[in-house]
Design a protein around this motif. Structure first.
Motif, PDB file in Angstrom:
ATOM      1  N   THR A 127      18.115  72.956  18.441  1.00  0.00           N
ATOM      2  CA  THR A 127      18.712  71.644  18.669  1.00  0.00           C
ATOM      3  C   THR A 127      20.030  71.856  19.389  1.00  0.00           C
ATOM      4  O   THR A 127      20.957  72.433  18.823  1.00  0.00           O
ATOM      5  CB  THR A 127      18.945  70.918  17.325  1.00  0.00           C
ATOM      6  OG1 THR A 127      17.706  70.889  16.617  1.00  0.00           O
ATOM      7  CG2 THR A 127      19.442  69.500  17.550  1.00  0.00           C
ATOM      8  N   CYS A 129      23.414  70.891  20.620  1.00  0.00           N
ATOM      9  CA  CYS A 129      24.477  69.923  20.345  1.00  0.00           C
ATOM     10  C   CYS A 129      25.766  70.702  20.096  1.00  0.00           C
ATOM     11  O   CYS A 129      25.763  71.933  20.062  1.00  0.00           O
ATOM     12  CB  CYS A 129      24.117  69.041  19.147  1.00  0.00           C
ATOM     13  SG  CYS A 129      23.901  69.939  17.618  1.00  0.00           S
ATOM     14  N   GLY A 155      13.860  70.313  28.555  1.00  0.00           N
ATOM     15  CA  GLY A 155      13.359  69.297  29.464  1.00  0.00           C
ATOM     16  C   GLY A 155      12.382  69.930  30.435  1.00  0.00           C
ATOM     17  O   GLY A 155      11.461  70.646  30.034  1.00  0.00           O
ATOM     18  N   ILE A 185      25.090  69.474  27.939  1.00  0.00           N
ATOM     19  CA  ILE A 185      24.780  68.166  27.358  1.00  0.00           C
ATOM     20  C   ILE A 185      26.075  67.416  27.080  1.00  0.00           C
ATOM     21  O   ILE A 185      27.133  68.026  26.901  1.00  0.00           O
ATOM     22  CB  ILE A 185      23.951  68.287  26.055  1.00  0.00           C
ATOM     23  CG1 ILE A 185      24.674  69.180  25.048  1.00  0.00           C
ATOM     24  CG2 ILE A 185      22.565  68.808  26.328  1.00  0.00           C
ATOM     25  CD1 ILE A 185      24.068  69.130  23.686  1.00  0.00           C
ATOM     26  N   HIS A 189      25.872  64.282  21.906  1.00  0.00           N
ATOM     27  CA  HIS A 189      24.431  64.106  22.066  1.00  0.00           C
ATOM     28  C   HIS A 189      23.672  65.313  21.518  1.00  0.00           C
ATOM     29  O   HIS A 189      24.236  66.404  21.398  1.00  0.00           O
ATOM     30  CB  HIS A 189      24.070  63.912  23.539  1.00  0.00           C
ATOM     31  CG  HIS A 189      24.390  62.548  24.046  1.00  0.00           C
ATOM     32  ND1 HIS A 189      25.679  62.100  24.188  1.00  0.00           N
ATOM     33  CD2 HIS A 189      23.588  61.517  24.439  1.00  0.00           C
ATOM     34  CE1 HIS A 189      25.675  60.854  24.639  1.00  0.00           C
ATOM     35  NE2 HIS A 189      24.407  60.475  24.799  1.00  0.00           N
ATOM     36  N   GLN A 190      22.410  65.083  21.226  1.00  0.00           N
ATOM     37  CA  GLN A 190      21.529  66.164  20.786  1.00  0.00           C
ATOM     38  C   GLN A 190      20.306  66.211  21.691  1.00  0.00           C
ATOM     39  O   GLN A 190      19.747  65.167  22.038  1.00  0.00           O
ATOM     40  CB  GLN A 190      21.026  65.909  19.355  1.00  0.00           C
ATOM     41  CG  GLN A 190      22.011  66.251  18.275  1.00  0.00           C
ATOM     42  CD  GLN A 190      21.347  66.283  16.903  1.00  0.00           C
ATOM     43  OE1 GLN A 190      20.191  65.938  16.754  1.00  0.00           O
ATOM     44  NE2 GLN A 190      22.092  66.701  15.904  1.00  0.00           N
ATOM     45  N   VAL A 191      19.873  67.397  22.057  1.00  0.00           N
ATOM     46  CA  VAL A 191      18.646  67.544  22.850  1.00  0.00           C
ATOM     47  C   VAL A 191      17.773  68.592  22.157  1.00  0.00           C
ATOM     48  O   VAL A 191      18.248  69.671  21.793  1.00  0.00           O
ATOM     49  CB  VAL A 191      18.964  67.986  24.293  1.00  0.00           C
ATOM     50  CG1 VAL A 191      17.669  68.215  25.074  1.00  0.00           C
ATOM     51  CG2 VAL A 191      19.827  66.949  24.997  1.00  0.00           C
ATOM     52  N   GLN A 192      16.512  68.238  21.979  1.00  0.00           N
ATOM     53  CA  GLN A 192      15.583  69.196  21.377  1.00  0.00           C
ATOM     54  C   GLN A 192      15.081  70.158  22.454  1.00  0.00           C
ATOM     55  O   GLN A 192      14.584  69.730  23.496  1.00  0.00           O
ATOM     56  CB  GLN A 192      14.392  68.457  20.758  1.00  0.00           C
ATOM     57  CG  GLN A 192      13.399  69.367  20.052  1.00  0.00           C
ATOM     58  CD  GLN A 192      14.007  70.021  18.818  1.00  0.00           C
ATOM     59  OE1 GLN A 192      14.450  69.345  17.912  1.00  0.00           O
ATOM     60  NE2 GLN A 192      14.039  71.353  18.809  1.00  0.00           N
TER      61      GLN A 192
END
Lengths: 226, 240
Positions: A127, A129, A155, A185, A189-192
């Protein structure tokens, strides 16, 4: 507890762990024997695969042994400010061995390493962040050098890096540092994302993902997945 | 699903659990893999939840691809978990492909339980759970961790869960019954920790020892769960 010159302990099971000693956390091995007289052998190999310590133990039945590894890792080379190694445990089935990394306030158990080899890959979720950082610990459980490949899935981007692993050696890979140009990022925010680990040859490689999450200012909690 | 090549496995499935409460949520991550086949063939992921009120519920997720990890938040595909926090839920993860030459035997999955920002990630149990020997784990209580056993019964029969110390296997530590299609967290009783001599460590007293549980059926999975002693949040989970 005594050091031995050669592995003469009759064993039924062999397990591989990544272990470490750093200013932030260290590994502790928990050992429990169902009966008196059972012996186990612990072997520690530094990141370049050199044997730095062997310990033979005959733990007394009915009492959990807790062995902090800091002292046994003193001869280990520093990598990224951390002494880390591969621990090979040779034990009979009557002995239970667990490993935990712990700092002053928290502890996280870790199982034996997930092993990959030619054609068999594995993955870990990460994750992305501000509050979390990730380390990949890789241990070469074989007796020949090999190369592991680490691909980030972020992504549509899929950058890859390779890690050279000497026979019985270990390496650390900071996901955040290795792929820093891709992991941009926005604050808050959080990006998987995912990392996929693979090798091309038959040499087995054990892998762990270590997460450091910020619990509060200057306080961190570690967790491990294998 | 029938394979044209009897040696290929076009279904890979696992049994695990999640936690759905106001403070905890669960993510399911999966990785359809076919070893050296790296072409991005399509794959499907079917998630089945049980131990809910009512019958098990399933969702088919399309769009997965072989060799590409993916994942979902459980509450996104089962919105009822948001409306009615359930606690422990059983999860079956099933990956399939219609490509006859793709063997999914190398696939894997990871469950992630997040409580108060702290994540515990773990591999679910591959189905069927065929291990016949006792499963042994460290039941520990100290200033860092507490220990419990999570039992996931996907079967249609009640199962008996008997925990024994490896030092005195004739005297069960605790015995529990688990209803069909249910999940339970089995605590290690205080009496066990008081019965073993504590060890004085740098970080305080460590109590506990090795405990074993006998396997019961191929559709029952066992996980040892270590919680943070201060926050009670799950911090480490391991399939036994």
């Amino acid at each position: 507890m005594a050091e031995v010159a050669s592995p003469i302990v009759p064993h039924e099971l062999i397990e591989h762990f990544w272990v470490c000693h750093s200013p932030f956390f260290e590994s502790v091995v928990l050992i429990d024997s169902a009966s008196d007289g059972s012996e186990i052998l612990l072997e520690l190999y530094d990141p370049d695969g050199a044997l730095i310590n062997q310990v033979r133990m005959a733990p007394a039945a009915g009492r959990t042994e807790a062995l902090a590894l800091g002292g046994l890792l003193e001869m280990c080379k520093l990598e990224g400010g951390m002494r880390h190694a591969q621990l090979i445990v040779r034990r009979p089935a009557t002995v239970t061995v667990s490993c935990r990394i712990q700092d002053r306030e928290h502890g996280a158990f870790m199982g034996p390493a997930t092993v990959i080899h030619g054609g068999h890959s594995t993955f870990f979720p990460v994750t992305c962040c501000d509050e979390r950082t990730y380390l990949l610990a890789l241990i070469n459980t074989g007796t020949a050098a090999t190369t592991a490949r680490c691909r980030l899935f972020f992504g549509k981007r899929m950058p890859e890096c390779t890690v050279q692993l000497p026979a019985l050696g270990s390496r650390l890979l900071s996901v955040s540092a290795e792929f820093s140009e891709y992991l941009q990022i926005d604050a808050g925010h959080q990006v998987q994302a995912y990392v996929r680990l693979s090798t091309k040859d038959i040499v087995p490689v054990g892998v762990y993902l270590i997460e450091r999450s910020e619990a509060s200012e200057d306080k961190f909690i570690y967790s491990v997945v294998s | 699903m029938r394979s044209t090549n009897p040696s290929t496995t076009q279904i890979a499935s696992w049994l695990g659990f999640g936690i759905a409460t106001g403070l905890s949520r669960t993510l399911v991550h999966f990785y359809p893999s076919s070893g050296n086949v790296t072409a991005p063939y399509s794959a499907n992921c079917k998630l089945t939840l049980f131990a809910l009120s009512g019958a098990p519920r399933s969702v088919n997720l399309e769009g997965a691809r072989v060799s590409y990890p993916d994942g979902v938040r459980l509450e996104e595909v089962f919105p009822q978990l948001k409306e009615t926090p359930t606690g422990l839920v059983g999860i079956e993860i099933q990956l399939t492909t219609t490509q006859p030459r793709v063997d999914l035997v190398e696939s894997s999955a990871i469950l992630e339980v997040i409580s108060g920002g702290q994540a515990a990630r773990f591999a679910p149990c591959p189905l069927p759970c065929l291990r016949e020997t006792p499963r042994t784990f460290h039941a520990i209580r100290d200033s860092f961790n507490t220990t419990s056993l999570i039992v996931v019964n996907q079967g249609v029969k009640e199962v008996s869960v008997v925990l024994r110390s490896v030092h005195s296997p004739d005297q069960p530590i605790t015995t529990n019954s688990l209803a069909p299609q249910s999940v339970a967290e089995v605590s290690i009783p205080d009496s066990f920790f008081h019965s073993v001599p504590p060890r004085e460590c740098e970080w305080g007293l460590l109590r506990g020892g090795a405990v074993e549980v006998m396997p019961s059926a191929p559709d029952v999975a066992y996980f040892v769960m270590y919680r943070d002693a201060a926050t009670r949040r799950p911090i480490s989970v391991r399939c036994l």
